[in-house]
Design an enzyme around this catalytic site. Structure first.
Site, PDB file in Angstrom:
ATOM      1  N   ASP A 117       0.724  -7.736   5.029  1.00  0.00           N
ATOM      2  CA  ASP A 117       0.896  -6.299   5.159  1.00  0.00           C
ATOM      3  C   ASP A 117       1.209  -5.746   3.766  1.00  0.00           C
ATOM      4  O   ASP A 117       2.233  -6.104   3.178  1.00  0.00           O
ATOM      5  CB  ASP A 117       2.070  -6.046   6.124  1.00  0.00           C
ATOM      6  CG  ASP A 117       2.026  -4.679   6.751  1.00  0.00           C
ATOM      7  OD1 ASP A 117       1.695  -3.717   6.035  1.00  0.00           O
ATOM      8  OD2 ASP A 117       2.340  -4.564   7.946  1.00  0.00           O
ATOM      9  N   ASP A 221      -0.656  -0.302   4.782  1.00  0.00           N
ATOM     10  CA  ASP A 221       0.313   0.667   5.291  1.00  0.00           C
ATOM     11  C   ASP A 221      -0.023   2.078   4.826  1.00  0.00           C
ATOM     12  O   ASP A 221      -0.383   2.287   3.666  1.00  0.00           O
ATOM     13  CB  ASP A 221       1.693   0.252   4.750  1.00  0.00           C
ATOM     14  CG  ASP A 221       2.827   0.973   5.421  1.00  0.00           C
ATOM     15  OD1 ASP A 221       3.033   0.726   6.618  1.00  0.00           O
ATOM     16  OD2 ASP A 221       3.509   1.771   4.748  1.00  0.00           O
ATOM     17  N   GLU A 287      -4.219   1.468   7.971  1.00  0.00           N
ATOM     18  CA  GLU A 287      -3.483   2.413   8.818  1.00  0.00           C
ATOM     19  C   GLU A 287      -3.671   3.779   8.170  1.00  0.00           C
ATOM     20  O   GLU A 287      -3.164   4.029   7.074  1.00  0.00           O
ATOM     21  CB  GLU A 287      -1.988   2.064   8.886  1.00  0.00           C
ATOM     22  CG  GLU A 287      -1.239   2.991   9.820  1.00  0.00           C
ATOM     23  CD  GLU A 287       0.286   2.995   9.608  1.00  0.00           C
ATOM     24  OE1 GLU A 287       1.008   3.197  10.581  1.00  0.00           O
ATOM     25  OE2 GLU A 287       0.739   2.821   8.461  1.00  0.00           O
ATOM     26  N   HIS A 348       4.302  -2.304  15.889  1.00  0.00           N
ATOM     27  CA  HIS A 348       5.753  -2.229  15.702  1.00  0.00           C
ATOM     28  C   HIS A 348       6.301  -0.804  15.610  1.00  0.00           C
ATOM     29  O   HIS A 348       7.486  -0.619  15.340  1.00  0.00           O
ATOM     30  CB  HIS A 348       6.110  -2.999  14.428  1.00  0.00           C
ATOM     31  CG  HIS A 348       5.448  -2.390  13.229  1.00  0.00           C
ATOM     32  ND1 HIS A 348       4.093  -2.435  13.009  1.00  0.00           N
ATOM     33  CD2 HIS A 348       5.952  -1.667  12.202  1.00  0.00           C
ATOM     34  CE1 HIS A 348       3.796  -1.779  11.911  1.00  0.00           C
ATOM     35  NE2 HIS A 348       4.906  -1.305  11.395  1.00  0.00           N
ATOM     36  N   ASP A 349       5.433   0.199  15.760  1.00  0.00           N
ATOM     37  CA  ASP A 349       5.886   1.593  15.719  1.00  0.00           C
ATOM     38  C   ASP A 349       5.725   2.285  17.076  1.00  0.00           C
ATOM     39  O   ASP A 349       6.179   3.408  17.248  1.00  0.00           O
ATOM     40  CB  ASP A 349       5.054   2.407  14.701  1.00  0.00           C
ATOM     41  CG  ASP A 349       5.201   1.906  13.271  1.00  0.00           C
ATOM     42  OD1 ASP A 349       6.297   1.451  12.905  1.00  0.00           O
ATOM     43  OD2 ASP A 349       4.199   1.977  12.522  1.00  0.00           O
TER      44      ASP A 349
HETATM   45  C1  GLC Z   1       3.851   2.651   8.511  1.00  0.00           C
HETATM   46  C2  GLC Z   1       4.528   1.465   9.151  1.00  0.00           C
HETATM   47  C3  GLC Z   1       5.927   1.864   9.524  1.00  0.00           C
HETATM   48  C4  GLC Z   1       6.664   2.239   8.253  1.00  0.00           C
HETATM   49  C5  GLC Z   1       5.929   3.334   7.485  1.00  0.00           C
HETATM   50  C6  GLC Z   1       6.448   3.480   6.080  1.00  0.00           C
HETATM   51  O1  GLC Z   1       3.638   3.671   9.407  1.00  0.00           O
HETATM   52  O2  GLC Z   1       3.785   1.009  10.242  1.00  0.00           O
HETATM   53  O3  GLC Z   1       6.591   0.861  10.214  1.00  0.00           O
HETATM   54  O4  GLC Z   1       7.946   2.673   8.573  1.00  0.00           O
HETATM   55  O5  GLC Z   1       4.556   3.082   7.383  1.00  0.00           O
HETATM   56  O6  GLC Z   1       6.097   2.382   5.293  1.00  0.00           O
END
Ligand code: GLC
Ligand code: MG
Length: 579
Positions: A117, A221, A287, A348-349
């Site tokens: 990641d 990310d 993402e 995880h979110d």
């Molecule tokens: C992404 C991750 C999340 C994190 C954010 C900031 O959305 O999935 O868990 O808090 O980015 O890095």
């Protein structure tokens, strides 16, 4: 001349072979691990890399071919690893570099792939780069982050109206130097300045560092926030209050100058070019938030950007045949071959699937069948395969920095939003067995987050009971077994891995589509209603059903009665080649 002819022929043959062979990532299945919550091996109540290694056989046994591990690099853990303080060091609670090397090796030994990641947009404010940057206006790394003067007359107001992704101004005042720095996410996650070529180089080198170690790809990310516009013009007004994955505008402004900047699309290609330098195929999944058309831009016009993008529209789409049909249609249109869609159902979110479906396991099963039979790369978050539920942890008890930020928000408002503002709720320890702490950590040790109450009924050990005899499979059917059957089917039926995708219909609330490859056809029927529905089908054999029963493997002729919320996969009889 003859030699030239032969060489050309040979090259053409090679190209032909290449055209048929998909790179691994195109056909893979991914299991996502949140390292803090997966398995503790050293007795501190926090999951770690050795814990992951000890469970690789479980993951492989489930049929998964790849793992994605959320960040485990050196970090003050303000956002549990999404705030990196050193991209080339391992957080001590998770292990050390030798253990990390071992993890990569152990994954590869099992013929699997590993995806790291990569948090490129921001670092932790504890990163040496930021410490230097913040030390003085003339610091060597001052320009590695985004610093601006505040508004006149005294500079005590933020430079412009830009909002962070999670609400409130994204500008933060620094007393030492009297300027403001920009942070897309939380204040302790300052954005790197990619307009500075040194920053870009440093981060591309980080990617190289891990690729050289044998890492097979990266999950990226919040990749749509890499670049901000250098005009620093105010973002335009919008009526939208709450930002979402499909439309990141919110807090009454458009994200025109802060997200999905054209330079971020270009950067996707620069990063991709690094991966393409390696002889073996490597993979990037982003993402990214925006409408489908915007997401596509990150893949490049010639499939020369990110290999794939998480599609979050799934989470907002009703689990009804018609809505899903339209969604798939949109994905297929935007991501035709050689692009591959990634249907997101968990991470995880997000709220855990089974809780999203109000604990209707039948819908969770339909979802799994859909995800593993459409054209796409399935990603499954740890625990989903045993139907782990969202825990209930009030905001004020949350460890998640988002929960802390919204601590004062009334709980009824949070519940109404359908979102999880306390992401602890989907990050509770993996439920392995019925021992104390569900086998996540040793007895007598407190796990970093409470184990969900249902662990005595919902755990790997219990849901793995029974053998592979027909009778036992009928008796011990459960969602974990369904996941194994689906990964097994993908592995054994190349049509599911390589086939084209054709939507058939959503008549009577039954979603039907087919996959085709080299004269083979597999059709999937998913009944999203609570009624029995009869379907017309061509003759074939039942390959799988959402619930294992005596009909498994049976031949059907031309029609079939689907039970409420039942899904089936039928392999059509091969068309006769003789006239
Ligand atoms: C992404 C991750 C999340 C994190 C954010 C900031 O959305 O999935 O868990 O808090 O980015 O890095
Ligand atoms: Mg940025």
């Amino acid at each position: 001349m003859k030699l030239l002819f032969h060489t050309t022929l040979y090259l053409l043959l090679c190209l032909g072979a290449l055209a048929q062979e998909n790179p691994w990532w195109k056909e893979t299945t991914v299991y996502q691990i949140y390292p803090r919550s997966f398995k503790d091996s050293d007795g501190d109540g926090i999951g770690d890399l050795n814990g992951i290694i000890s469970k690789l056989d479980y993951i492989k046994g489930l049929g998964f071919e790849s793992i994605w591990v959320s960040p485990f690099f050196k970090s003050p853990q303000g956002d549990f690893g999404y705030d990196v303080a050193d991209y080339r060091a391992i957080a001590t609670e998770y292990g050390d570099m030798a253990t990390c090397d071992l993890l990569i090796e152990e994954v590869h030994k099992r013929g699997m792939k590993i995806i790291f990641d990569l948090v490129m947009n921001h670092t932790s404010d504890q990163h040496e780069w930021f410490k230097n940057s913040k030390s003085s206006p003339d610091a060597e790394k001052r320009d590695w982050y985004i610093w601006r003067d505040g508004k006149k007359p005294n500079g005590k107001r933020p430079p412009n109206n830009w909002k962070s992704m999670i609400g409130g101004s994204g500008w933060h005042y620094d007393e030492t130097t009297g300027q403001w720095y920009w942070a897309t996410f939380l204040p302790f996650q300052p954005d790197l300045n990619y307009h500075n070529p040194e920053v870009k180089k440093a981060m591309l080198d980080v990617a190289r560092f891990w690729l050289d170690k044998g890492v097979d790809g990266f999950r990226l990310d919040i990749f749509n926030t890499i670049y901000e516009d250098t005009s620093f013009a105010n973002n335009p007004f919008s009526l939208k209050m709450i930002p979402g994955e499909e439309n990141p505008n919110g807090y009454f402004q458009k994200v025109k100058y802060t997200q999905n900047h054209p330079q971020s699309f270009e950067f996707a290609k620069e990063l991709r070019a690094i991966l393409d330098e390696y002889p073996e195929p490597k993979y990037l999944v982003g993402e990214v938030f925006g409408d489908t058309e915007t997401l596509r831009k990150f893949c490049g016009e010639n499939a020369d950007g990110l290999h794939s993008i998480f599609l979050f529209k799934t989470l907002k789409t009703k689990m009804k045949a018609k809505h899903l049909y339209k969604m798939i249609e949109e994905f297929e249109e935007a991501f035709p071959e050689p692009y591959v869609p990634v249907y997101v159902y968990s991470n995880h979110d997000k709220v855990r699937s089974i809780s999203r479906y109000k604990e209707n396991e039948k819908i969770a099963r339909l979802q799994a069948m859909l995800q593993y039979t459409v054209r796409g790369i399935p990603f499954t978050y740890y625990g989903e395969e045993i139907g782990m539920k969202q825990a209930y942890i009030p905001l004020k008890e949350g460890k998640d920095p988002l929960a802390k930020k919204y601590e004062k928000m009334p709980q009824w408002l949070v519940n109404m939003s359908g979102q999880s503002l306390n992401r602890d709720e989907c990050r509770t320890p993996m439920q392995w067995d019925t021992t104390a702490s569900a086998g996540f950590c040793q007895e007598g040790v407190g796990p970093w987050l409470p184990v969900n109450e249902d662990y005595r009924e919902v755990n790997v050990q219990l849901l793995s009971k029974g053998d592979n005899s027909f009778q036992s499979l009928v008796q011990n059917d459960n969602i974990r077994r369904l996941y194994s059957r689906l990964t097994y089917l993908r592995n054994s039926e190349s049509t599911l891995r390589k086939g084209s995708m054709e939507l058939i219909s959503y008549k009577k609330g039954v979603l039907a589509y087919s996959r085709e490859h080299e004269g083979q056809e597999i059709v999937v029927y998913l009944n999203f209603t609570n009624k029995r529905k009869s379907i017309q089908t061509k003759p074939g054999r039942i390959l799988d059903q959402t619930e294992f029963n005596a009909m498994m493997g049976v031949y059907v002729k031309d029609n079939y009665a689907l039970q409420p919320y039942q899904g089936i996969i039928i392999k059509m009889n091969a068309p006769s080649t003789r006239k």
